[in-house]
Design a protein around this motif. Structure first.
Motif, PDB file in Angstrom:
ATOM      1  N   HIS A  26       0.859  -1.060   0.076  1.00 23.68           N
ATOM      2  CA  HIS A  26      -0.052   0.186   0.054  1.00 23.68           C
ATOM      3  C   HIS A  26       0.949   1.117  -0.074  1.00 23.68           C
ATOM      4  O   HIS A  26       0.694   2.251   0.773  1.00 23.68           O
ATOM      5  N   GLY A  27       1.977   1.206  -0.673  1.00 23.95           N
ATOM      6  CA  GLY A  27       2.769   2.537  -0.975  1.00 23.95           C
ATOM      7  C   GLY A  27       3.844   2.751   0.101  1.00 23.95           C
ATOM      8  O   GLY A  27       4.568   3.506   0.030  1.00 23.95           O
ATOM      9  N   HIS A  28       3.785   1.733   1.048  1.00 21.91           N
ATOM     10  CA  HIS A  28       4.816   1.839   2.143  1.00 21.91           C
ATOM     11  C   HIS A  28       5.870   1.025   1.854  1.00 21.91           C
ATOM     12  O   HIS A  28       5.702  -0.282   1.624  1.00 21.91           O
ATOM     13  N   VAL A  29       7.227   1.332   2.213  1.00 17.48           N
ATOM     14  CA  VAL A  29       8.324   0.272   1.869  1.00 17.48           C
ATOM     15  C   VAL A  29       8.863  -0.188   3.352  1.00 17.48           C
ATOM     16  O   VAL A  29       8.778   0.548   4.286  1.00 17.48           O
ATOM     17  N   TYR A  30       8.954  -1.563   3.232  1.00 19.28           N
ATOM     18  CA  TYR A  30       9.352  -2.175   4.402  1.00 19.28           C
ATOM     19  C   TYR A  30      10.726  -3.111   4.358  1.00 19.28           C
ATOM     20  O   TYR A  30      10.951  -3.618   3.200  1.00 19.28           O
ATOM     21  N   ASP A  31      11.559  -2.756   5.260  1.00 15.53           N
ATOM     22  CA  ASP A  31      12.741  -3.813   5.304  1.00 15.53           C
ATOM     23  C   ASP A  31      12.405  -5.048   6.011  1.00 15.53           C
ATOM     24  O   ASP A  31      12.315  -4.800   7.401  1.00 15.53           O
ATOM     25  N   VAL A  32      12.262  -6.001   5.418  1.00 17.14           N
ATOM     26  CA  VAL A  32      11.711  -7.229   5.998  1.00 17.14           C
ATOM     27  C   VAL A  32      12.802  -8.359   6.334  1.00 17.14           C
ATOM     28  O   VAL A  32      12.521  -9.511   6.647  1.00 17.14           O
ATOM     29  N   THR A  33      13.950  -7.980   6.017  1.00 19.24           N
ATOM     30  CA  THR A  33      15.211  -8.731   6.249  1.00 19.24           C
ATOM     31  C   THR A  33      15.002  -9.423   7.538  1.00 19.24           C
ATOM     32  O   THR A  33      15.442 -10.743   7.566  1.00 19.24           O
ATOM     33  N   GLY A  34      15.110  -8.717   8.220  1.00 22.01           N
ATOM     34  CA  GLY A  34      15.155  -9.235  10.012  1.00 22.01           C
ATOM     35  C   GLY A  34      13.921  -9.931  10.277  1.00 22.01           C
ATOM     36  O   GLY A  34      13.889 -10.866  11.268  1.00 22.01           O
ATOM     37  N   PHE A  35      12.997  -9.947   9.448  1.00 18.45           N
ATOM     38  CA  PHE A  35      11.668 -10.671  10.089  1.00 18.45           C
ATOM     39  C   PHE A  35      11.482 -12.093   9.090  1.00 18.45           C
ATOM     40  O   PHE A  35      10.802 -13.102   9.442  1.00 18.45           O
ATOM     41  N   LEU A  36      12.256 -12.219   8.239  1.00 18.23           N
ATOM     42  CA  LEU A  36      12.022 -13.590   7.434  1.00 18.23           C
ATOM     43  C   LEU A  36      12.143 -14.997   8.019  1.00 18.23           C
ATOM     44  O   LEU A  36      11.365 -15.549   7.876  1.00 18.23           O
ATOM     45  N   ASP A  37      13.154 -14.980   9.147  1.00 17.26           N
ATOM     46  CA  ASP A  37      12.970 -16.133   9.742  1.00 17.26           C
ATOM     47  C   ASP A  37      11.825 -16.268  10.823  1.00 17.26           C
ATOM     48  O   ASP A  37      11.475 -17.404  11.199  1.00 17.26           O
ATOM     49  N   ASP A  38      11.126 -15.092  11.156  1.00 16.74           N
ATOM     50  CA  ASP A  38      10.115 -15.163  12.120  1.00 16.74           C
ATOM     51  C   ASP A  38       8.780 -15.220  11.385  1.00 16.74           C
ATOM     52  O   ASP A  38       7.764 -15.311  12.161  1.00 16.74           O
ATOM     53  N   HIS A  39       8.711 -15.236  10.177  1.00 18.22           N
ATOM     54  CA  HIS A  39       7.371 -15.208   9.351  1.00 18.22           C
ATOM     55  C   HIS A  39       6.841 -16.411   9.756  1.00 18.22           C
ATOM     56  O   HIS A  39       7.402 -17.440   9.444  1.00 18.22           O
ATOM     57  N   PRO A  40       5.385 -16.748  10.295  1.00 23.05           N
ATOM     58  CA  PRO A  40       4.775 -17.789  10.369  1.00 23.05           C
ATOM     59  C   PRO A  40       4.424 -18.694   9.384  1.00 23.05           C
ATOM     60  O   PRO A  40       4.682 -19.774   9.363  1.00 23.05           O
ATOM     61  N   GLY A  41       4.598 -18.400   7.945  1.00 21.32           N
ATOM     62  CA  GLY A  41       4.575 -18.779   6.804  1.00 21.32           C
ATOM     63  C   GLY A  41       5.767 -19.412   6.167  1.00 21.32           C
ATOM     64  O   GLY A  41       6.063 -19.958   5.320  1.00 21.32           O
ATOM     65  N   GLY A  42       6.973 -18.820   6.888  1.00 22.47           N
ATOM     66  CA  GLY A  42       8.414 -19.297   6.419  1.00 22.47           C
ATOM     67  C   GLY A  42       8.855 -18.051   5.599  1.00 22.47           C
ATOM     68  O   GLY A  42       8.159 -17.236   5.121  1.00 22.47           O
ATOM     69  N   PRO A  43      10.152 -18.071   5.333  1.00 25.28           N
ATOM     70  CA  PRO A  43      10.823 -17.110   4.557  1.00 25.28           C
ATOM     71  C   PRO A  43      10.482 -16.983   3.332  1.00 25.28           C
ATOM     72  O   PRO A  43      10.502 -15.816   2.634  1.00 25.28           O
ATOM     73  N   ASP A  44      10.275 -18.242   2.705  1.00 26.55           N
ATOM     74  CA  ASP A  44      10.009 -18.221   1.317  1.00 26.55           C
ATOM     75  C   ASP A  44       9.041 -17.273   0.775  1.00 26.55           C
ATOM     76  O   ASP A  44       9.031 -16.841  -0.420  1.00 26.55           O
ATOM     77  N   ILE A  45       7.851 -17.407   1.579  1.00 31.89           N
ATOM     78  CA  ILE A  45       6.852 -16.614   1.203  1.00 31.89           C
ATOM     79  C   ILE A  45       7.093 -15.156   0.701  1.00 31.89           C
ATOM     80  O   ILE A  45       6.573 -14.492  -0.053  1.00 31.89           O
ATOM     81  N   ILE A  46       7.762 -14.755   1.727  1.00 34.61           N
ATOM     82  CA  ILE A  46       8.271 -13.300   1.699  1.00 34.61           C
ATOM     83  C   ILE A  46       9.530 -13.068   0.462  1.00 34.61           C
ATOM     84  O   ILE A  46       9.406 -12.161  -0.370  1.00 34.61           O
TER      85      ILE A  46
END
Length: 123
Positions: A26-46
């Motif tokens: 939605h037009g916002h930029v996020y650095d999700v690098t540090g969240f990859l391993d914490d994502h409940p669906g796994g890092p591959d989805i991100i």
């Protein structure tokens, strides 16, 4: 007062690795690098959406209020030239607000239909 950093789509597209993964929602930029391993669906989805506008993919999956709140601290700026609508569930700071209240008719109409059907069947 700090100004919001603007990132071009080309800048975001350069960040699609496990060492540096950015998405826009939605037009916002996020650095999700540090969240990859914490994502409940796994890092591959991100990772599959790294470096892209992941708005559609983010909204295609139900994300709870907590999930939306987790994006807030990861927000690093806005996508330059974004003209789409702001998400009603996201604040300008990338956090979350409560979803809009559901109309009571969503619940009343099926109950009324059920009662009418039961009346007709058992009358």
């Amino acid at each position: 007062m700090s100004s919001t950093k603007l990132y071009s789509a080309e800048e975001v597209a350069q960040h699609k690795t496990e060492q540096s993964c950015w998405i826009s929602v939605h037009g916002h930029v996020y650095d999700v690098t540090g969240f990859l391993d914490d994502h409940p669906g796994g890092p591959d989805i991100i990772m599959n959406n790294g470096g892209t506008d992941a708005t559609e993919e983010f909204e295609d999956v139900f994300h709870s209020k907590t999930a939306r709140e987790q994006l807030g601290p990861l927000r690093i700026g806005k996508l330059e030239g974004y003209e789409g609508p702001d998400d009603a569930h996201m604040t300008g700071e990338g956090g979350a607000t409560d979803p809009p209240a559901t109309s009571p008719f969503v619940y009343i109409i099926p109950v009324v239909i059920l009662l009418i059907t039961a009346y007709i069947k058992f009358a």
